[in-house]
Write an enzyme that holds these catalytic residues in place. Structure first.
Site, PDB file in Angstrom:
ATOM      1  N   ASN A  53      -7.677  -3.032  14.532  1.00  0.00           N
ATOM      2  CA  ASN A  53      -9.048  -3.361  14.137  1.00  0.00           C
ATOM      3  C   ASN A  53      -9.087  -4.493  13.099  1.00  0.00           C
ATOM      4  OD1 ASN A  53      -8.110  -2.101  11.857  1.00  0.00           O
ATOM      5  ND2 ASN A  53      -9.633  -0.486  11.802  1.00  0.00           N
ATOM      6  N   HIS A  57      -7.227  -4.689  10.345  1.00  0.00           N
ATOM      7  CA  HIS A  57      -6.955  -4.346   8.943  1.00  0.00           C
ATOM      8  C   HIS A  57      -5.632  -4.956   8.477  1.00  0.00           C
ATOM      9  CE1 HIS A  57      -4.876  -0.489  10.364  1.00  0.00           C
ATOM     10  NE2 HIS A  57      -4.013  -0.923   9.465  1.00  0.00           N
ATOM     11  N   ASP A  89       0.812  -1.216   0.000  1.00  0.00           N
ATOM     12  CA  ASP A  89       0.000   0.000   0.000  1.00  0.00           C
ATOM     13  C   ASP A  89       0.845   1.266   0.000  1.00  0.00           C
ATOM     14  OD1 ASP A  89       0.996  -0.388   2.553  1.00  0.00           O
ATOM     15  OD2 ASP A  89      -0.943  -0.659   3.502  1.00  0.00           O
ATOM     16  N   GLU A 100      -9.765  -1.814   5.463  1.00  0.00           N
ATOM     17  CA  GLU A 100     -10.459  -1.541   6.723  1.00  0.00           C
ATOM     18  C   GLU A 100     -11.644  -2.491   6.900  1.00  0.00           C
ATOM     19  OE1 GLU A 100      -9.238   0.367   8.828  1.00  0.00           O
ATOM     20  OE2 GLU A 100      -8.385   2.196   7.976  1.00  0.00           O
TER      21      GLU A 100
END
Ligand code: GLP
Length: 245
Positions: A136, A138, A67, A143
């Site tokens: 979380n 990811h 990314d 997400e």
């Protein structure tokens, strides 16, 4: 899923670098999928050491990163291109033109996503993909709620992810709001996946990953559908799993 529980961050990094080194020895022109963040830094340090000791040769190797932030120039100190150059590529004998990272400074973001997915399909898919995990769940910048069918795409970063990454920027306002990330399906194309996690901060995520079912609200759980996944976690990140088990 193979699970390796290392004593601490250093042992986790050593175990990961050893697996990567084995991959390079077995296939000198391998394609490595690489990640950024604090977690893989120790792995890169170990790999640099093994390179300096003559145990790895990167001449024929290619890398594909997960990314990149949208809007940051590759020279920007918080861009993932800069991170990779500073923390890894500059120390090994890899040919920079064989290192792929999405380009976030373009007007044509959709086009860049398509180009990058093509890179994954033609240069890659990676023989081995290294991953960290967000609190979380990811992976890359996928997400919660991201489709398991997603390929390289643009994401709006959640407040919690921006907050977690704010420590690298001068202020919260400087943290980009968007990123380009390989999708879940793109990540799953890799032949082998190693997910790293260290520290108590990741304990809930690791517990959910190990005990939960695949669920798009927890992106890392998609990896449970992969047939060659290894988790390398340290004792702190594994804490909650032990309590439950
Ligand atoms: C960022 C990256 C992820 C990384 C995550 C965790 O959001 N895009 O690839 O896994 O942060 O970072 P850290 O390893 O610093 O905890």
């Amino acid at each position: 899923m193979n699970i390796i529980v290392a004593k601490d961050y250093k042992e986790m990094s050593q175990a990961a670098s050893q697996m990567i080194e084995e991959q390079i020895t077995k296939k000198p022109d391998a394609v490595l999928g690489l990640a950024t963040g604090g977690t893989p830094l120790g792995t890169y340090k170990e790999l640099i050491r093994s390179y300096k000791e003559g145990r790895a040769d990167y001449r024929f190797l290619s890398t594909i990163n997960l990314d990149e932030y949208v809007g940051l120039d590759p020279e920007h100190h918080q861009s993932y291109r800069y991170f990779m150059n500073q923390n890894f590529f500059q120390f090994i004998n890899i040919d920079k033109k064989n290192t792929y990272i999405p380009y976030g400074k373009t007007e044509g973001l959709e086009q860049e996503c398509r180009r990058y997915e093509e890179v994954i399909d033609t240069v890659g898919p990676p023989d081995l993909q290294l991953l960290g995990i967000g609190e979380n769940g990811h992976i890359g910048f996928n997400e919660p709620g991201t489709s398991f069918d997603s390929e390289t795409h643009i994401v709006h970063l959640t407040h919690s992810t921006r907050e977690a990454n704010a420590r690298f920027f001068e202020s919260m306002e400087d943290v980009p709001t968007k990123a380009i990330t390989m999708g879940i399906r793109s990540i799953m194309k890799s032949k082998k996946i190693i997910l790293l996690a260290s520290g108590e901060r990741k304990a809930d995520a690791i517990c959910q990953l190990i005990h939960g079912e695949p669920d798009e609200q927890f992106p890392a759980s998609s990896l449970k559908n992969h047939d060659d996944l290894t988790l390398i976690v340290d004792e702190d990140a594994y804490k909650k799993v032990q309590r439950k088990g």
